[in-house]
Scaffold this active site. Sequence first.
Site, PDB file in Angstrom:
ATOM      1  N   HIS A  37       0.824  -1.074   0.025  1.00  0.00           N
ATOM      2  CA  HIS A  37      -0.022  -0.108  -0.042  1.00  0.00           C
ATOM      3  C   HIS A  37       0.939   1.339  -0.004  1.00  0.00           C
ATOM      4  O   HIS A  37       1.821   1.325   0.620  1.00  0.00           O
ATOM      5  CB  HIS A  37      -1.038   0.190   1.151  1.00  0.00           C
ATOM      6  N   VAL A  44      -9.323   3.427  -0.592  1.00  0.00           N
ATOM      7  CA  VAL A  44      -9.338   2.106  -1.315  1.00  0.00           C
ATOM      8  C   VAL A  44      -8.378   1.139  -0.650  1.00  0.00           C
ATOM      9  O   VAL A  44      -8.997  -0.374  -0.546  1.00  0.00           O
ATOM     10  CB  VAL A  44      -8.710   2.221  -2.771  1.00  0.00           C
ATOM     11  N   CYS A  45      -7.199   1.526  -0.154  1.00  0.00           N
ATOM     12  CA  CYS A  45      -6.420   0.511   0.773  1.00  0.00           C
ATOM     13  C   CYS A  45      -7.173   0.035   2.079  1.00  0.00           C
ATOM     14  O   CYS A  45      -6.980  -1.030   2.375  1.00  0.00           O
ATOM     15  CB  CYS A  45      -5.065   1.224   1.019  1.00  0.00           C
ATOM     16  N   THR A  46      -7.941   0.938   2.438  1.00  0.00           N
ATOM     17  CA  THR A  46      -8.764   0.597   3.939  1.00  0.00           C
ATOM     18  C   THR A  46      -9.642  -0.431   3.425  1.00  0.00           C
ATOM     19  O   THR A  46      -9.637  -1.486   4.325  1.00  0.00           O
ATOM     20  CB  THR A  46      -9.397   1.992   4.180  1.00  0.00           C
ATOM     21  N   LEU A  49      -7.643  -3.883   2.972  1.00  0.00           N
ATOM     22  CA  LEU A  49      -7.224  -4.465   4.262  1.00  0.00           C
ATOM     23  C   LEU A  49      -8.311  -5.166   5.033  1.00  0.00           C
ATOM     24  O   LEU A  49      -8.067  -6.446   5.562  1.00  0.00           O
ATOM     25  CB  LEU A  49      -6.487  -3.561   5.210  1.00  0.00           C
TER      26      LEU A  49
END
Length: 219
Positions: A37, A44-46, A49
Amino acid sequence: MSLRINDIAPDFTAETTQGTISFHEWIGDGWAVLFSHPKNFTPVCTTELGTMAGLEGEFKKRNVKIIGISVDPVSSHDKWQDDIKTATGQVVKYPLIGDKELKVAKLYEMLPAGAGETSEGRTPADNATVRSVYVIGPDKKIKLVLTYPMTTGRNFDEILRVIDSIQLTAKHQVATPANWKQGEDVIITVAVSNEDAIKRFGAFDTILPYLRKTKQPTA
């Protein structure tokens, strides 16, 4: 030279949300997925994960460990985990690597050597190329690399599908066709003669001289 399939995944020691790890030792004799990330607290990364947290059981069924990495310190990861739970309802139980000195990102050639030595002051756009997924086998070799743009969330069902294919084809002399899913017909590799194919797989269909399909092996 970029990392390629069948290259040894570079080993490293790093701080994570679960303490210091030596990567190859942490993988052990199983499989691993390392997904990266560009920055903490990015939308988006949240979601990614959290999605991986929800799928962790599916990866465990396949003897695959999950580990994330973000170009930020571990202390920031700890705070980010609260946001991930709020946004997705999932608790991240797998480790997240803190790469505040950009060492792992550069080791895996996601950032150039001249990118500097600190994550401080860098924006997600500066780290846009830190968006790769690596599937690594028990032999510590890279089996798959996928790199996504920051604006496109990753499809982790596809990662599971690929792992199913890789693990199956490592055990049997078969390949999997386009859009293959677990339980569907597979392709007999050209290294297997027709006579040997009958012994190994029983009946098969010859579509073309070089394309033969059979039921997925289960043993």
